[in-house]
Write an enzyme that holds these catalytic residues in place. Structure first.
Site, short mmCIF file in Angstrom:
data_model
loop_
_atom_site.label_atom_id
_atom_site.label_comp_id
_atom_site.label_asym_id
_atom_site.label_seq_id
_atom_site.Cartn_x
_atom_site.Cartn_y
_atom_site.Cartn_z
N SER A 188 0.82 -1.22 0.00
CA SER A 188 0.00 0.00 0.00
C SER A 188 0.85 1.27 0.00
CB SER A 188 -0.96 0.03 1.20
OG SER A 188 -1.71 -1.16 1.23
N ARG A 189 2.07 1.16 -0.55
CA ARG A 189 2.98 2.32 -0.64
C ARG A 189 3.40 2.86 0.74
NH1 ARG A 189 3.59 0.24 -4.81
NH2 ARG A 189 3.17 1.06 -6.87
N LEU A 190 3.21 2.04 1.78
CA LEU A 190 3.64 2.48 3.12
C LEU A 190 5.05 1.95 3.38
CD1 LEU A 190 0.29 2.01 5.10
CD2 LEU A 190 1.26 4.08 4.10
#
Ligand code: FMN
Length: 210
Positions: A188-190
């Site tokens: 999630s692009r975290l």
């Protein structure tokens, strides 16, 4: 054909935290570099190398040829575009992308020239063709293919039976870092981003938002 806007990868192999990294960024680089070697990342020593003059950046790929606690070394023509830029602004950046490991390393700092002895030793270790190529190519100047091939043939003949010496305009640069960032892709692009900043003699570690 796939729409470029639809190309994306979800990263989920590993995690990285302030507690898991080495307190010393050079050791952390060594650990990750060895892992890139073990994972058979293609050309793991290839990196984007950025210079800048008058606020106008310029980037290209070069090969890292050594690193230790002094910094990160690559070799080039000192009269090339990057060489000319470094003579006027010694601040530069290196970025490695090890896709199979979902990792990026960013390094920033000041460039210095490596010693003549170090450049000589590396030059001598290169294949003969590359040593002659360094003489034949006035890197980053305009040239025709014919002229380049002719120059190579000329120097090959000139050095027939002799070891070519290192051209005076070819040698190593060392980036002495004051900033390194280790990036590990996460879902999630975290992503995990661990930053090392040199404050005085001490490396201070923090986490950046992805
Ligand atoms: C995989 C790869 C590795 C390269 N390694 C080097 C290198 O170690 N040294 C170098 O001078 N150029 C290297 N080059 C060529 C540079 O990208 C660039 O074309 C050249 O250095 C001239 O850059 P400049 O005009 O900005 O000085 C490499 C290119 C690629 C694609």
């Amino acid at each position: 054909m796939k729409n470029i806007a639809d190309i994306r990868t979800e990263y989920s192999r590993e995690t990285l935290s302030e507690k898991s990294v080495s307190p010393n960024p050079f050791f952390q680089f060594e650990k990750w570099f060895h892992e890139a070697l073990s994972a058979e990342v293609p050309e793991p020593n290839a990196m984007a190398f950025a210079t800048s003059v008058n606020g106008r950046p310029s980037a290209r790929i070069v090969l890292l040829k050594g690193y230790d606690s002094r910094g990160f070394v690559f070799y080039t023509n000192t009269e090339s575009k990057k060489g000319v830029q470094l003579a006027s602004n010694p601040f530069a950046a290196m970025t490695f992308f090890w896709h199979p490991l979902e990792r990026q390393v960013r390094i920033e700092g000041r460039i210095e020239k490596v010693s003549e002895e170090e450049s000589d030793a590396y030059y001598r270790s290169r294949p003969l063709g590359s040593r002659i190529g360094a003489w034949a190519s006035p890197q980053s100047r305009e040239i025709s293919r014919e002229e380049l091939d002719n120059k190579y043939a000329e120097y090959k003949e000139k050095f027939e039976g002799n070891e070519p010496n290192r051209p005076p305009y070819w040698g190593g640069y060392r980036l002495v870092p004051d900033m390194l960032e280790f990036w590990q892709g996460r879902p999630s692009r975290l992503h995990d981003r661990i930053l090392y900043l040199l404050e005085g003699e001490k490396w201070v570690i923090s986490r950046l938002a992805p």
